[in-house]
Motif scaffolding. Structure first.
Motif, PDB file in Angstrom:
ATOM      1  N   PRO A   1       0.856  -1.204   0.000  1.00  0.00           N
ATOM      2  CA  PRO A   1       0.000   0.000   0.000  1.00  0.00           C
ATOM      3  C   PRO A   1       0.892   1.254   0.000  1.00  0.00           C
ATOM      4  N   THR A   2       0.769   2.090  -1.033  1.00  0.00           N
ATOM      5  CA  THR A   2       1.619   3.298  -1.077  1.00  0.00           C
ATOM      6  C   THR A   2       0.943   4.483  -0.393  1.00  0.00           C
ATOM      7  N   HIS A   3      -0.378   4.350  -0.098  1.00  0.00           N
ATOM      8  CA  HIS A   3      -1.153   5.444   0.514  1.00  0.00           C
ATOM      9  C   HIS A   3      -1.075   6.714  -0.326  1.00  0.00           C
ATOM     10  N   ARG A   4      -1.016   6.548  -1.656  1.00  0.00           N
ATOM     11  CA  ARG A   4      -0.876   7.736  -2.521  1.00  0.00           C
ATOM     12  C   ARG A   4      -2.077   7.897  -3.441  1.00  0.00           C
ATOM     13  N   SER A   5      -3.233   7.297  -3.141  1.00  0.00           N
ATOM     14  CA  SER A   5      -4.434   7.388  -3.992  1.00  0.00           C
ATOM     15  C   SER A   5      -4.194   6.744  -5.364  1.00  0.00           C
ATOM     16  N   TRP A   6      -5.113   6.989  -6.272  1.00  0.00           N
ATOM     17  CA  TRP A   6      -5.172   6.377  -7.601  1.00  0.00           C
ATOM     18  C   TRP A   6      -3.809   6.251  -8.302  1.00  0.00           C
ATOM     19  N   VAL A   7      -3.424   5.010  -8.648  1.00  0.00           N
ATOM     20  CA  VAL A   7      -2.211   4.791  -9.450  1.00  0.00           C
ATOM     21  C   VAL A   7      -2.597   5.018 -10.911  1.00  0.00           C
ATOM     22  N   LYS A   8      -2.073   6.071 -11.514  1.00  0.00           N
ATOM     23  CA  LYS A   8      -2.523   6.426 -12.863  1.00  0.00           C
ATOM     24  C   LYS A   8      -1.737   5.704 -13.949  1.00  0.00           C
ATOM     25  N   LYS A   9      -0.486   5.364 -13.649  1.00  0.00           N
ATOM     26  CA  LYS A   9       0.343   4.783 -14.696  1.00  0.00           C
ATOM     27  C   LYS A   9       1.507   4.074 -14.034  1.00  0.00           C
ATOM     28  N   ILE A  10       1.867   2.891 -14.529  1.00  0.00           N
ATOM     29  CA  ILE A  10       3.116   2.269 -14.091  1.00  0.00           C
ATOM     30  C   ILE A  10       3.859   1.795 -15.334  1.00  0.00           C
ATOM     31  N   ARG A  11       5.184   1.932 -15.288  1.00  0.00           N
ATOM     32  CA  ARG A  11       5.957   1.620 -16.483  1.00  0.00           C
ATOM     33  C   ARG A  11       7.340   1.125 -16.076  1.00  0.00           C
ATOM     34  N   PHE A  12       7.795   0.014 -16.705  1.00  0.00           N
ATOM     35  CA  PHE A  12       9.133  -0.490 -16.426  1.00  0.00           C
ATOM     36  C   PHE A  12      10.178   0.280 -17.226  1.00  0.00           C
ATOM     37  N   ALA A  13      11.376   0.372 -16.646  1.00  0.00           N
ATOM     38  CA  ALA A  13      12.486   1.037 -17.345  1.00  0.00           C
ATOM     39  C   ALA A  13      13.006   0.130 -18.455  1.00  0.00           C
TER      40      ALA A  13
ATOM     41  N   SER B   1      12.886   6.418  -5.086  1.00  0.00           N
ATOM     42  CA  SER B   1      12.741   7.865  -4.856  1.00  0.00           C
ATOM     43  C   SER B   1      11.283   8.260  -5.051  1.00  0.00           C
ATOM     44  N   SER B   2      10.972   9.434  -4.536  1.00  0.00           N
ATOM     45  CA  SER B   2       9.569   9.878  -4.572  1.00  0.00           C
ATOM     46  C   SER B   2       9.501  11.379  -4.838  1.00  0.00           C
ATOM     47  N   LEU B   3       8.445  11.768  -5.523  1.00  0.00           N
ATOM     48  CA  LEU B   3       8.223  13.194  -5.822  1.00  0.00           C
ATOM     49  C   LEU B   3       6.780  13.484  -5.458  1.00  0.00           C
ATOM     50  N   ARG B   4       6.545  14.511  -4.613  1.00  0.00           N
ATOM     51  CA  ARG B   4       5.170  14.769  -4.187  1.00  0.00           C
ATOM     52  C   ARG B   4       4.847  16.253  -4.376  1.00  0.00           C
ATOM     53  N   SER B   5       3.758  16.545  -5.110  1.00  0.00           N
ATOM     54  CA  SER B   5       3.371  17.943  -5.346  1.00  0.00           C
ATOM     55  C   SER B   5       3.045  18.612  -4.022  1.00  0.00           C
ATOM     56  N   GLY B   6       3.467  19.858  -3.905  1.00  0.00           N
ATOM     57  CA  GLY B   6       3.151  20.603  -2.691  1.00  0.00           C
ATOM     58  C   GLY B   6       4.134  20.328  -1.570  1.00  0.00           C
TER      59      GLY B   6
ATOM     60  N   ASP C   1      -0.844  12.876  -7.107  1.00  0.00           N
ATOM     61  CA  ASP C   1      -0.051  13.929  -6.448  1.00  0.00           C
ATOM     62  C   ASP C   1       1.453  13.759  -6.650  1.00  0.00           C
ATOM     63  N   GLY C   2       1.875  13.057  -7.706  1.00  0.00           N
ATOM     64  CA  GLY C   2       3.309  12.953  -7.923  1.00  0.00           C
ATOM     65  C   GLY C   2       3.710  11.643  -8.563  1.00  0.00           C
ATOM     66  N   ALA C   3       4.922  11.187  -8.271  1.00  0.00           N
ATOM     67  CA  ALA C   3       5.446   9.969  -8.901  1.00  0.00           C
ATOM     68  C   ALA C   3       6.441   9.301  -7.958  1.00  0.00           C
ATOM     69  N   GLU C   4       6.658   8.001  -8.195  1.00  0.00           N
ATOM     70  CA  GLU C   4       7.648   7.249  -7.418  1.00  0.00           C
ATOM     71  C   GLU C   4       8.404   6.319  -8.353  1.00  0.00           C
ATOM     72  N   ILE C   5       9.657   6.027  -7.974  1.00  0.00           N
ATOM     73  CA  ILE C   5      10.416   5.000  -8.691  1.00  0.00           C
ATOM     74  C   ILE C   5      10.636   3.844  -7.713  1.00  0.00           C
TER      75      ILE C   5
ATOM     76  N   VAL D   1       7.954  19.686  -4.502  1.00  0.00           N
ATOM     77  CA  VAL D   1       7.873  20.505  -5.732  1.00  0.00           C
ATOM     78  C   VAL D   1       6.557  21.268  -5.711  1.00  0.00           C
ATOM     79  N   ASN D   2       6.508  22.371  -6.491  1.00  0.00           N
ATOM     80  CA  ASN D   2       5.272  23.161  -6.473  1.00  0.00           C
ATOM     81  C   ASN D   2       4.471  22.991  -7.756  1.00  0.00           C
ATOM     82  N   PHE D   3       4.749  21.906  -8.526  1.00  0.00           N
ATOM     83  CA  PHE D   3       3.943  21.655  -9.732  1.00  0.00           C
ATOM     84  C   PHE D   3       3.283  20.292  -9.606  1.00  0.00           C
ATOM     85  N   ARG D   4       2.275  20.045 -10.462  1.00  0.00           N
ATOM     86  CA  ARG D   4       1.581  18.765 -10.450  1.00  0.00           C
ATOM     87  C   ARG D   4       2.011  17.976 -11.686  1.00  0.00           C
ATOM     88  N   ILE D   5       2.243  16.661 -11.503  1.00  0.00           N
ATOM     89  CA  ILE D   5       2.681  15.811 -12.623  1.00  0.00           C
ATOM     90  C   ILE D   5       1.470  15.447 -13.491  1.00  0.00           C
TER      91      ILE D   5
END
Length: 1309
Positions: A833-845, A873-878, A859-863, A881-885
């Motif tokens: 459980p990432t507790h980050r709400s709706w997973v919009k996209k997942i993609r392998f490198a 690593s994790s990136l969270r809006s607000g 609200d952002g992205a994680e690797i 960073v002050n932008f939304r992904i």
């Protein structure tokens, strides 16, 4: 997994049925060997430089952005730049060195700040980023990312100092944001030197102190509402702070006097005359009020287009010391205030519909540039210091150049002025204008920057992120072609080039700078017109660079297929960006430049899938109608040709929206998923529909193709069959084995070429989840689609939103932010459980064995590392960073590309943190001339190489042949810089007729070295005029006049020739006399006329005083005194006594006037100097004294400037140059340790015979040369050091031995 940004409306079905238990067996065999998966490991090979395409000057620039998307080629918004990551060494990194961290973006909603430095680079703010663009090649060189809020001001540091190893050429920039933070950058390395914060309000204005001998690190900033603060920008310490009564909007330094500063406030202007870096101004300044031009009732009549002269008469008094009455004052709509750098004590005020030129000696408008009622209002104006020109930016994006009309050459009466009297006013004629842009709601011009070195190019920054670079070009026209109807007097070509008369070489002169393109129109025209080589010039703007950007978000992004061993020859790292207006932009991520812009759809692009390195499929959906149905557009695009075809043919009108499209791993099949309609399977190669699922088929919420397929086994079978055929056909002789092997190799070759051609249809699999959470597994082979297995839902998961599959790992994401990792080999699953709400996209490198996973949330992205099942690593809006992904993708095995709602696309590394890079490590498509990027030793050695041509008896720009023992890398970098020079400049540098002085001036321009430019301009002028004077008697003014057809430009003020300076001052006073409107003005004019020796006109003005005036009696007596002054002894002594008493009692100005009446101006100057009025004394000496007396006064001023408390030695040197004291200049340069300038100056003086040859001068010359040779040795430039050591006579002998020593040792070995 779905291509779903926040813009994919009504994306997933709600509800939480039981998703699959991952431990149940999936009936699929998993062999992983797709060519796309065999991506090479990072360090195995380098990618060759590919033929990247740069935007051509002028390409696609006259269109505009149309929200409907109906234009064939709509404009794009934003700025595109590529960036390298920290420590990304070009030599060691593998193929992915192309893509280091980077940003593509569009400008913000506010007005972004911009600045162009002496360094030749443009900086501008875009949201919280600062972009650095090279003006010559229109390439983004650096992106500075550290501000947390929008940047409101950017300013380049001045280059007004002597450069050497201790103070090298460096790229320093200050940027300020809306939260009041100022960051001082070292732009070359992308690091912040210091951060400054005073209040949390946006900085209104800031400026580096330009006074060169003071510290070069001082930055003056306006902190709202009413503070000015002086900072040390190197350490971030506050030196002083001063508050004023009103809100300060902006300020301007007087370019002629560093102690004068004007503040534009909400009510008027505050003049500060005691500005000093060491302490805050003591007084609160002299406050004057602007009565806005619109507030005068007569202004309405002005709009009837009666021309500027009438306007001027109406706006008589503009500046007053009394506060204007409430009813007459409107809001102060003055947009800009700026001192004119072209002449002392003039100021420019910009209003939307007029530019006012004020003479600050009388606080009076002396010129108006008014726009007719139908004209386009002004936005900004940049005054030039050469040739009194103004660059004006209008609201339609048009840049105009206006140049002041010379008084003498007005022949007829201009059209706009019916009155026959010769006009007495400053008129700026429109000389050139560029094309306007198409202004829409979202596209408008933001700001303009002008090249401060050459003043012949301007860059326009547009709200859609375009940067348009316009260059001024001159063309010579025959005299007879003159257009008689034009009101402006003709412009003539310059009489001299780099300080030296051109004569017949006129056609060889390139358009280096504004003063090389147009001559001084201000000089008496008669003498000029007689000279035969004078030609009339016309100016025009050319678009020489264009940088495009991104449109308004939202974006859908997709990186092209990854690099593999098979496609390394053809691979180019390109990113497709789908935009809201239906176009797809393709960016080359090596350079960050726009590769192609394709207008494909008529509505917002929702997703893109690549089917090869050169083709992609994109889909767009229109807004839903009442029934919730839309028009779906699915286009197949071939990138090289730009051809696009409707993939689904006639289908697509009035149906449920496409949710996502997925292309299989071998790029054979396409699955199209709809919102409320079963999915479709298509064959990509033939564009045919293989299967449309039946009505009762479950609707897919997520879908992913399996990386496994049976292509290898198919190949083996096919190859075996062909081999058998080959065996039968080959004759049975002894050669069989060799023939067989050759046939097999031919077949293999043919096979590899046709691996994806239609003759093989490999079997591929995909999985999708239904609304109930069940996982379905289907197989597609040829034109058959088979259902092979179903896995019941997993109770711990919500509704599945996306799936990713690589190797044996399958990952599912759901609406609640859970990630479920299935290991298909070990048959285990693990839910996180990432507790980050709706997973919009997942993609392998991409990359074999690379199990990194990128997940995007609301609200952002994680690797994640799917092998270890842990977050990287994790990136969270607000939060950080002050932008939304909006969308994410991998662009290489260790770089991620993020699209965000601030209109930017960023390329970041696995940490997803913003990082800057070193500019000198960037691979540019086109080399950019910027010696500031070289290490200090190299940039100074390059300068010496250019200055001391010829080397080895020949002029050469090939540094490889020079004995310069630095490592090869540095030598190659120097050669790259030399190669990037324009052909015009190369031609000049290689021209044997190009003198040393001209070379010094040219190199000063190339390096953007402000102090060198001014020094060599004045040195060249006076050395040349000295050589002209020699044959004639210096007293013969007629000859002098003739030789000085080409005086030093008036922007050098006190340094100009006396006769020209006097002429200018008389013209100025004439103008003031015409414009006077009150008694105060009249009195000031009379005083000036008395000092200038124009007694008759002064008397006329004094007698004008009306009898009611309190000064009536005084003025009448003064008039009598002036007319009756005789040169008799008694009257002279009386007046002198009175004058000295007046001066002693504090009436300095009156005493000086009396002394001037009796021709005792020399005494007057001495008194002025005693009382600290040095500038006034110099002025008076220039206008009233003969050359010997004037020189005495100026020499005393030089001593004062050199004193430790004043410390303005650089200015003192310029004054000495204007006096022709060349030996003293050489001594001073040497004592200040300006060895390079001293050596070059000595060399130039010897060429012109400006030194008296005696023992003392020889000693000085040898000392200068020897010291310069030592400094060249320090730079590692041995060949230059030997050259100057050999010129230094006895002094350089020892050094010469030392320099030649190692060479001999080497030869012995």
């Amino acid at each position: 997994m779905p291509q779903c940004g926040p813009h994919a409306k009504g994306h997933h079905t709600a509800g939480h049925p039981r998703p699959p238990s991952s431990k149940e067996k999936l009936g699929v065999s998993m062999e992983v060997s797709s060519p796309e998966q065999d991506a090479a490991q990072e360090d195995s090979f380098r990618v060759p430089r590919l033929n990247q395409r740069r935007q051509l000057p002028g390409e696609r620039y006259s269109g505009g952005s149309d929200p409907s998307g109906e234009l064939a080629v709509p404009f794009c918004e934003g700025i595109v730049t590529s960036r390298l990551g920290q420590g990304a060494h070009r030599k060691s990194s593998g193929p992915f060195l192309l893509l280091e961290t980077g940003v593509l973006c569009r400008c913000g909603q506010g007005k972004p700040p911009s600045a162009r430095g002496w360094q030749g680079l443009i900086a501008y703010g875009c949201h919280s980023l600062v972009l650095i663009v090279d003006a010559n090649t229109a390439q983004t060189l650096q992106v500075l990312e550290r501000h947390k809020a929008s940047v409101v001001k950017v300013k380049w540091a001045k280059e007004n100092y002597h450069h050497n190893i201790g103070s090298p050429y460096s790229l320093r920039l200050a940027s300020a944001d809306v939260t009041g933070k100022i960051i001082v950058w070292d732009v070359a390395t992308g690091t912040a030197r210091c951060e400054i914060q005073e209040h949390a309000k946006p900085i209104q204005d800031m400026q580096w102190l330009w006074n060169q001998d003071a510290s070069r690190d001082l930055l003056l900033a306006v902190h709202p509402p009413n503070y000015i603060v002086l900072w040390n920008a190197d350490t971030g310490t506050k030196l002083w702070k001063k508050s004023y009564a009103e809100n300060i909007l902006s300020f301007s330094f007087d370019p002629f006097d560093p102690s004068h500063l004007a503040l534009l406030t909400s009510e008027g202007i505050v003049f500060i005359s005691d500005f000093s870096p060491s302490k805050a101004p003591a007084s609160s300044g002299k406050k004057v009020y602007i009565s806005s031009p619109h507030s005068s009732p007569s202004h309405n009549k002005l709009a009837a287009a009666t021309g500027a002269k009438k306007a001027l008469d109406k706006v008589k008094i503009l500046i007053s010391n009394e506060k204007p009455s409430a009813e007459s004052v409107t809001l102060n709509d003055c947009l800009q205030l700026s001192y004119l750098p072209s002449k002392r004590n003039y100021m420019l005020l910009l209003y939307p519909r007029e530019i006012l030129i004020l003479d600050l000696e009388v606080n009076q408008t002396v010129g108006v540039i008014a726009i007719e009622r139908t004209g386009v209002p002004f936005l900004q104006v940049i005054p030039c210091f050469q040739r009194d020109g103004l660059f004006c930016l209008h609201e339609n994006g048009c840049i105009t150049l206006r140049v002041r009309r010379s008084n003498c050459s007005i022949t007829g009466t201009p059209n706009e002025e019916p009155d026959p009297d010769p006009v007495q006013e400053l008129i700026y004629d429109l000389r050139s204008q560029c094309d306007a842009i198409r202004v829409t709601k979202t596209v408008r011009p933001f700001s303009m920057v002008c090249c401060p070195v050459n003043e012949n190019s301007a860059a326009l920054i547009v709200s859609d992120g375009r940067v348009m670079i316009w260059e001024l070009k001159s063309s010579i026209s025959g005299r007879n072609m003159r257009n008689s109807s034009s009101s402006a007097s003709p412009l003539y070509s310059p009489v001299s080039f780099c300080g030296i008369p051109v004569g017949a070489f006129q056609n060889k002169i390139p358009d280096l700078s504004l003063d090389n393109m147009i001559g001084q129109g201000t000089v008496a025209g008669e003498e000029q017109l007689k000279s035969s080589f004078l030609q009339e010039v016309h100016l025009k703007f050319l678009l020489t660079g264009l940088l495009s950007g991104l449109p308004l978000p939202p974006f859908a992004i997709r990186m092209c297929p990854p690099l593999t061993t098979k496609n390394i020859k053809q691979y180019e790292p390109i990113l497709a960006v789908g935009t809201s207006n239906g176009s797809v932009l393709v960016f080359h991520l090596t350079s960050g430049l726009l590769h192609k812009e394709l207008s494909i759809h008529s509505c917002e692009v929702k997703g893109i899938e690549w089917i090869s390195l050169t083709g992609f499929i994109s889909f767009a959906t229109s807004t839903p109608n009442n029934l919730g149905l839309v028009r779906n557009e699915l286009q197949l695009v071939d990138l090289p040709t730009g051809r696009s075809i409707a993939f689904r043919g006639e289908r697509g009108n009035d149906e449920p929206a496409i949710e996502m499209i997925k292309v299989s791993h071998l790029k054979q099949y396409l699955a199209v998923v709809f919102k409320d309609k079963p999915l479709e399977i298509w064959d990509v190669r033939t564009c045919t529909l293989l299967r449309e699922m039946s009505k009762n088929f479950p609707t897919a919420t997520a879908l992913e193709w399996s990386p496994s397929h049976n292509l290898k086994s198919l190949r083996k079978k096919q190859l075996a069959a062909r081999e058998a055929m080959a065996r039968q056909t080959v004759a049975s002789d002894t050669e069989v084995s060799s023939v067989e092997s050759s046939v097999i190799s031919l077949l293999q070759e043919a096979e590899s070429k046709s691996e994806l051609s239609q003759n093989i249809s490999a079997r591929e699999h995909f999985v999708f989840t239904g609304a109930d959470g069940q996982v379905y597994h289907l197989t597609v082979e040829g034109n058959s689609v088979k259902d092979s297995a179903r896995i019941p839902p997993d109770g711990s998961m919500g509704s599945i939103t996306c799936i990713a599959w690589k190797g044996d790992i399958l990952v599912l994401g759901d609406v609640d932010g859970n990630l479920n990792f299935w290991d298909l080999k070990a048959r285990v699953s693990r839910g996180i459980p990432t507790h980050r709400s709706w997973v919009k996209k997942i993609r392998f490198a991409p990359g074999k064995g690379n199990q990194k996973l990128l997940a995007m949330y609301n609200d952002g992205a994680e690797i994640w590392d799917s092998k270890e099942v842990q977050m990287v690593s994790s990136l969270r809006s607000g939060r950080n960073v002050n932008f939304r992904i909006l969308d994410v993708d991998w662009c290489t095995s260790d770089k991620v590309v993020l699209a965000s709602d601030d209109g930017c696309i960023r390329v970041v590394d696995l940490s997803m943190k913003p990082s800057c890079f070193r500019m000198d490590e960037q691979d540019l498509i086109e080399p950019a001339w910027c010696p500031y990027l070289l290490v200090p030793r190299a940039s100074l050695a390059l300068k010496a190489f250019l200055l001391h041509q010829p080397w080895n008896e020949k002029y050469s720009l090939d540094i490889i042949n020079i004995d310069y023992p630095e490592n090869e890398n540095v030598k190659n970098l120097l050669q790259e810089q030399l190669n990037s020079l324009s052909n015009d400049i190369k031609k000049l540098l290689l021209d044997p007729d190009f003198t040393l002085l001209q070379r010094c001036l040219l190199v000063a321009r190339l390096y953007g070295d402000e102090s060198e430019l001014h020094f060599w301009t004045i040195a060249a002028h006076y050395l040349h005029s000295l050589s002209q004077e020699k044959p004639a008697k210096p007293t013969d003014t007629a000859i002098l006049q003739e030789q000085l057809v080409n005086p030093l430009d008036i922007c050098y003020d006190i340094l100009c020739e006396n006769y020209y300076f006097q002429k200018f001052q008389l013209e100025r006073v004439n103008l003031q006399e015409v414009k006077r409107s009150t008694y105060d003005h009249t009195r000031k004019c009379a005083d000036q006329l008395l000092l200038l020796g124009q007694t008759d006109r002064a008397v006329q003005l004094l007698l004008e005083t009306s009898s009611e005036n309190a000064h009536y009696y005084c003025d009448s007596l003064k008039a009598c005194l002036v007319t009756t002054v005789t040169s008799s002894g008694p009257s002279q002594s009386t007046i002198k006594l009175v004058a000295t008493n007046m001066i002693a009692n504090g009436k300095l100005a009156e005493g000086v006037q009396l002394l001037c009446l009796i021709d005792k101006a020399a005494d007057a100057c001495r008194y002025l100097q005693t009382y600290g009025e040095w500038n006034r004394a110099a002025w008076l000496a220039k206008v009233r004294l003969n050359s010997e007396e004037c020189a005495d006064v100026l020499k005393r001023w030089v001593d004062h400037l050199c004193s430790p408390q004043v410390n303005q030695k650089s200015k003192a040197i310029l004054v000495l140059l204007s006096l022709g004291c060349f030996t003293k200049v050489a001594e001073m340069l040497h004592s200040m340790r300006y060895f390079d300038r001293a050596a070059l100056f000595v060399e130039a003086c010897l060429k012109y015979g400006a030194f008296e040859v005696n023992d003392d001068t020889n000693k000085l010359i040898h000392a200068v040369y020897a010291d310069y040779a030592r400094s060249l040795k320090l730079l590692g430039f041995k060949q230059g050091a030997i050259l100057f050591a050999s010129k230094a006579g006895e002094t350089g002998k020892e050094l010469l031995m030392e320099l030649k020593q190692p060479k001999e040792e080497v030869t012995q070995e």
